[in-house]
Motif scaffolding. Sequence first.
Motif, PDB file in Angstrom:
ATOM      1  N   PRO A  63      54.515   3.948  68.191  1.00 26.77           N
ATOM      2  CA  PRO A  63      54.432   5.285  68.303  1.00 26.77           C
ATOM      3  C   PRO A  63      55.641   6.004  68.608  1.00 26.77           C
ATOM      4  CG  PRO A  63      52.863   4.241  69.898  1.00 26.77           C
ATOM      5  CD  PRO A  63      54.040   3.116  69.267  1.00 26.77           C
ATOM      6  N   GLU A  64      56.997   5.673  69.062  1.00 24.44           N
ATOM      7  CA  GLU A  64      58.210   6.218  69.073  1.00 24.44           C
ATOM      8  C   GLU A  64      58.651   6.153  67.649  1.00 24.44           C
ATOM      9  OE1 GLU A  64      61.022   3.951  71.387  1.00 24.44           O
ATOM     10  OE2 GLU A  64      62.420   5.860  71.536  1.00 24.44           O
ATOM     11  N   ASN A  65      58.822   5.303  66.932  1.00 24.99           N
ATOM     12  CA  ASN A  65      59.213   5.411  65.693  1.00 24.99           C
ATOM     13  C   ASN A  65      58.451   6.120  64.664  1.00 24.99           C
ATOM     14  OD1 ASN A  65      61.963   3.494  65.496  1.00 24.99           O
ATOM     15  ND2 ASN A  65      60.295   2.390  67.057  1.00 24.99           N
ATOM     16  N   LEU A  66      57.228   5.818  64.684  1.00 24.55           N
ATOM     17  CA  LEU A  66      56.285   6.283  63.540  1.00 24.55           C
ATOM     18  C   LEU A  66      56.043   8.080  63.891  1.00 24.55           C
ATOM     19  CD1 LEU A  66      54.282   6.121  61.225  1.00 24.55           C
ATOM     20  CD2 LEU A  66      52.782   5.338  62.645  1.00 24.55           C
ATOM     21  N   GLY A  67      56.250   8.168  65.297  1.00 24.59           N
ATOM     22  CA  GLY A  67      55.997   9.663  65.776  1.00 24.59           C
ATOM     23  C   GLY A  67      57.259  10.448  65.242  1.00 24.59           C
ATOM     24  N   ASP A  68      58.584   9.686  64.988  1.00 24.08           N
ATOM     25  CA  ASP A  68      59.734  10.357  64.701  1.00 24.08           C
ATOM     26  C   ASP A  68      59.815  10.875  63.216  1.00 24.08           C
ATOM     27  OD1 ASP A  68      62.458  10.636  65.673  1.00 24.08           O
ATOM     28  OD2 ASP A  68      63.092   9.735  63.818  1.00 24.08           O
ATOM     29  N   LEU A  69      58.835  10.572  62.528  1.00 20.73           N
ATOM     30  CA  LEU A  69      58.579  11.098  61.136  1.00 20.73           C
ATOM     31  C   LEU A  69      58.082  12.304  60.790  1.00 20.73           C
ATOM     32  CD1 LEU A  69      57.231   7.808  59.523  1.00 20.73           C
ATOM     33  CD2 LEU A  69      59.497   8.252  59.737  1.00 20.73           C
ATOM     34  N   ALA A  74      49.804   7.098  62.281  1.00 23.06           N
ATOM     35  CA  ALA A  74      50.405   8.512  61.959  1.00 23.06           C
ATOM     36  C   ALA A  74      49.620   9.731  62.349  1.00 23.06           C
ATOM     37  CB  ALA A  74      50.820   8.422  60.557  1.00 23.06           C
ATOM     38  N   ALA A  75      48.350   9.546  62.077  1.00 22.42           N
ATOM     39  CA  ALA A  75      47.593  10.663  61.908  1.00 22.42           C
ATOM     40  C   ALA A  75      47.425  11.256  63.514  1.00 22.42           C
ATOM     41  CB  ALA A  75      46.198  10.568  61.460  1.00 22.42           C
ATOM     42  N   VAL A 131      51.207  13.178  62.399  1.00 20.91           N
ATOM     43  CA  VAL A 131      52.078  12.937  61.093  1.00 20.91           C
ATOM     44  C   VAL A 131      51.220  12.757  59.975  1.00 20.91           C
ATOM     45  CG1 VAL A 131      53.849  11.382  60.029  1.00 20.91           C
ATOM     46  CG2 VAL A 131      53.922  11.664  62.382  1.00 20.91           C
ATOM     47  N   PRO A 132      51.389  13.671  59.185  1.00 20.36           N
ATOM     48  CA  PRO A 132      50.547  13.841  57.666  1.00 20.36           C
ATOM     49  C   PRO A 132      51.169  12.631  56.865  1.00 20.36           C
ATOM     50  CG  PRO A 132      51.905  15.707  57.825  1.00 20.36           C
ATOM     51  CD  PRO A 132      52.221  15.127  58.990  1.00 20.36           C
ATOM     52  N   SER A 133      50.083  12.199  55.931  1.00 16.05           N
ATOM     53  CA  SER A 133      50.406  11.287  55.009  1.00 16.05           C
ATOM     54  C   SER A 133      50.393  11.524  53.633  1.00 16.05           C
ATOM     55  CB  SER A 133      49.793   9.860  55.187  1.00 16.05           C
ATOM     56  OG  SER A 133      49.682   9.290  56.546  1.00 16.05           O
ATOM     57  N   ILE A 134      50.948  10.858  52.583  1.00 12.90           N
ATOM     58  CA  ILE A 134      50.702  11.135  51.527  1.00 12.90           C
ATOM     59  C   ILE A 134      50.215   9.691  50.759  1.00 12.90           C
ATOM     60  CG2 ILE A 134      51.438  11.853  48.863  1.00 12.90           C
ATOM     61  CD1 ILE A 134      53.238  13.805  50.415  1.00 12.90           C
ATOM     62  N   ILE A 135      49.000   9.732  50.112  1.00 13.03           N
ATOM     63  CA  ILE A 135      48.536   8.233  49.576  1.00 13.03           C
ATOM     64  C   ILE A 135      48.405   8.392  48.273  1.00 13.03           C
ATOM     65  CG2 ILE A 135      47.904   7.862  51.959  1.00 13.03           C
ATOM     66  CD1 ILE A 135      45.068   8.388  50.840  1.00 13.03           C
ATOM     67  N   TYR A 136      47.965   7.337  47.745  1.00  8.38           N
ATOM     68  CA  TYR A 136      47.264   7.087  46.299  1.00  8.38           C
ATOM     69  C   TYR A 136      45.803   7.008  46.706  1.00  8.38           C
ATOM     70  CZ  TYR A 136      51.610   6.024  43.634  1.00  8.38           C
ATOM     71  OH  TYR A 136      53.162   5.857  43.211  1.00  8.38           O
TER      72      TYR A 136
END
Length: 307
Positions: free
Chosen positions: A197-203, A222-223, A227-232
């Motif tokens: 959470p600490e590292n992913l939340g930093d994005l 991330a959600a 934190v939003p994501s861009i995916i294929y």
Amino acid sequence: MTWKLAVRNILGLLAVPGAYVKYLRGYDVVYFNSSALCFYGLMVKIFSPKTRVIYHVREPLLNNGWGAVIRAALRRSADYVIAISKNEMANLRVPDVPGEVAYNYVHSNEYPPQRGNSLHRRDSKVQADNFVVGYFARVDIKNGINDFLEIARRFEEDSTVAFCIYGHTGHETGQVQELIVSAGPNVHVYPMVFDVPENLGDLDLLLVPFRAPHFSRSVIEAAMLGVPSIIYDIVSVNETVKDGETGFVVPLGDVAAMGDRLAQLKANPELQARLSANARKFAIENFSERNYRQIRDAIHAQTSAQT
């Protein structure tokens, strides 16, 4: 399947009768947390046909001989199946067995919306006001590391964007190692971390250029953090993002489109805030422990009532 794995599977089958006698007798309902345990389920049905058997399917079955054997065993032993995504459910190909999708979950209280500074404390090259883009997966071509690095090259001249790779082991293939070594100064590489959470939340943004069907836990984590994501647009992964609402979904292999969406998000703080809030809400509604338990408990109650 290799011959070694085949031998292991055969030897494992020899232990099934003993496991039934020792652990599985006398229950009204038996719950298996993997389709790979279907032979234990068959043993339950042979010796105790009134016992209800539930399988929780956490991986797509292979389209080979071994996958066919598991599907046949499920058809003969399952009273109910739970799958972690619509793709996994469809992949089972057991239409006569009732089932339901219960997505993997994240503990919402352990993943509060945040913007930490773990990266900033340990890497002075990542500035506090940088737009931080992350890759959070095994570093592999199938997981699109080459696409991630191609996008990073596009933004090399923009000193306000930092690209962070999590999951480097040092034991990747030669091709992957070469890609990492040749990465520009805006790319920072880290090993897998336990304080997710600490590292992913930093994005500010998670890029998920996976090229093979895969239910990505990093996207739902991330959600939950906002934190939003861009995916294929590939099956399983595309169940974790609502295009234009919690992130963006682009055509498979369209690296330019993924980069365009990144640029759009970076240039629009209001869009960032909206996607962030929507991602958190979407995660709570679909990927929270409460949602999962409600589905699981309802299935167990329904199945128990049928005994």
